[in-house]
Scaffold this motif. Sequence first.
Motif, PDB file in Angstrom:
ATOM      1  N   GLU A  14       0.822  -1.194   0.000  1.00 51.54           N
ATOM      2  CA  GLU A  14       0.000   0.000   0.000  1.00 51.54           C
ATOM      3  C   GLU A  14       0.869   1.262   0.000  1.00 51.54           C
ATOM      4  O   GLU A  14       0.569   2.246  -0.686  1.00 51.54           O
ATOM      5  CB  GLU A  14      -0.912  -0.009   1.227  1.00 51.54           C
ATOM      6  N   LEU A  15       1.964   1.223   0.738  1.00 52.96           N
ATOM      7  CA  LEU A  15       2.883   2.365   0.760  1.00 52.96           C
ATOM      8  C   LEU A  15       3.508   2.595  -0.613  1.00 52.96           C
ATOM      9  O   LEU A  15       3.641   3.736  -1.059  1.00 52.96           O
ATOM     10  CB  LEU A  15       3.963   2.149   1.817  1.00 52.96           C
ATOM     11  N   VAL A  16       3.900   1.519  -1.281  1.00 53.89           N
ATOM     12  CA  VAL A  16       4.473   1.639  -2.630  1.00 53.89           C
ATOM     13  C   VAL A  16       3.437   2.215  -3.589  1.00 53.89           C
ATOM     14  O   VAL A  16       3.737   3.107  -4.392  1.00 53.89           O
ATOM     15  CB  VAL A  16       5.002   0.273  -3.131  1.00 53.89           C
ATOM     16  N   ALA A  17       2.207   1.732  -3.497  1.00 46.69           N
ATOM     17  CA  ALA A  17       1.146   2.235  -4.373  1.00 46.69           C
ATOM     18  C   ALA A  17       0.900   3.725  -4.131  1.00 46.69           C
ATOM     19  O   ALA A  17       0.702   4.487  -5.080  1.00 46.69           O
ATOM     20  CB  ALA A  17      -0.137   1.437  -4.156  1.00 46.69           C
ATOM     21  N   ASP A  18       0.915   4.144  -2.870  1.00 51.21           N
ATOM     22  CA  ASP A  18       0.735   5.564  -2.565  1.00 51.21           C
ATOM     23  C   ASP A  18       1.883   6.403  -3.117  1.00 51.21           C
ATOM     24  O   ASP A  18       1.668   7.491  -3.640  1.00 51.21           O
ATOM     25  CB  ASP A  18       0.618   5.788  -1.056  1.00 51.21           C
ATOM     26  N   ALA A  19       3.122   5.915  -2.986  1.00 46.02           N
ATOM     27  CA  ALA A  19       4.278   6.648  -3.509  1.00 46.02           C
ATOM     28  C   ALA A  19       4.189   6.788  -5.028  1.00 46.02           C
ATOM     29  O   ALA A  19       4.487   7.859  -5.577  1.00 46.02           O
ATOM     30  CB  ALA A  19       5.577   5.960  -3.102  1.00 46.02           C
TER      31      ALA A  19
END
Length: 82
Positions: A14-19
């Motif tokens: 989820e963090l990668v997708a947000d970045a």
Amino acid sequence: MGAVKPVGSEDPEELVADAVAIAANTLDSCESRGKPVLPSSLAYFALQTMKSGRRSGGGSGGDLEPWGSILGVRGRNRHAQV
């Protein structure tokens, strides 16, 4: 991946997708204004945004009704007990 601390129940994917979403939004904004942008700059600023706790979803609450009106508080003294 340890540079960004998860908030709540966020997982690494989820963090990668947000970045990626933050970088894509920044790229779109720069291209629409005709400004050149380097991929390394996009990555750097997306990471800094994530490290500060901001996410692609915003979370400003701008589309939510203000708490004062939800609680029925009117006028200048919004913090008064209702």
